[in-house]
Design an enzyme around this catalytic site. Structure first.
Site, PDB file in Angstrom:
ATOM      1  N   ASN A  19      55.794 -46.042  24.646  1.00 48.36           N
ATOM      2  CA  ASN A  19      56.856 -46.621  25.469  1.00 48.36           C
ATOM      3  C   ASN A  19      57.027 -45.876  26.794  1.00 48.36           C
ATOM      4  O   ASN A  19      57.245 -46.500  27.832  1.00 48.36           O
ATOM      5  CB  ASN A  19      58.175 -46.707  24.705  1.00 48.36           C
ATOM      6  N   HIS A  49      57.630 -35.236  25.876  1.00 42.62           N
ATOM      7  CA  HIS A  49      56.964 -35.964  26.945  1.00 42.62           C
ATOM      8  C   HIS A  49      56.886 -35.044  28.154  1.00 42.62           C
ATOM      9  O   HIS A  49      57.893 -34.493  28.579  1.00 42.62           O
ATOM     10  CB  HIS A  49      57.743 -37.226  27.346  1.00 42.62           C
TER      11      HIS A  49
END
Length: 98
Positions: A19, A49
């Protein structure tokens, strides 16, 4: 074994884990230039991330570490809030989506 490659290749191999990479590629329009590196670490309990970018204005590095959703440890709590915010934005004040 880590994966490193373009977004399209990562989507084919890891559709449930992209995503952030897809959002970055879509937002910037840089699908071919966006490089994805996925590393599976069974010892960690968080999702991390690291986003790096550079251009004429400078170089940037962002690192985000998310805790899992208690009732669904395969996803992070931030995902649920992001989806709800996105739906509210699309629906606007009318509450209607098309």
């Amino acid at each position: 074994m880590p994966y490193e490659g373009d977004v399209a290749g990562a989507i084919d191999k890891f559709p449930a884990n992209l995503n952030v990479a897809v959002a970055l590629a879509h937002t910037t329009g840089m699908w071919d230039e966006t490089v994805v590196k996925l590393i599976a670490d069974p010892a960690t309990h968080q999702t991390k991330h690291t986003i790096t970018a550079s251009g004429a204005s400078g170089s940037y590095r962002f690192e985000i570490t998310n805790n899992p959703l208690p009732d669904s440890p395969a996803t992070s709590g931030i995902v649920v809030n992001s989806v709800i915010t996105g739906i509210r934005t699309i629906a606007g004040t009318s509450g209607v989506t098309v």
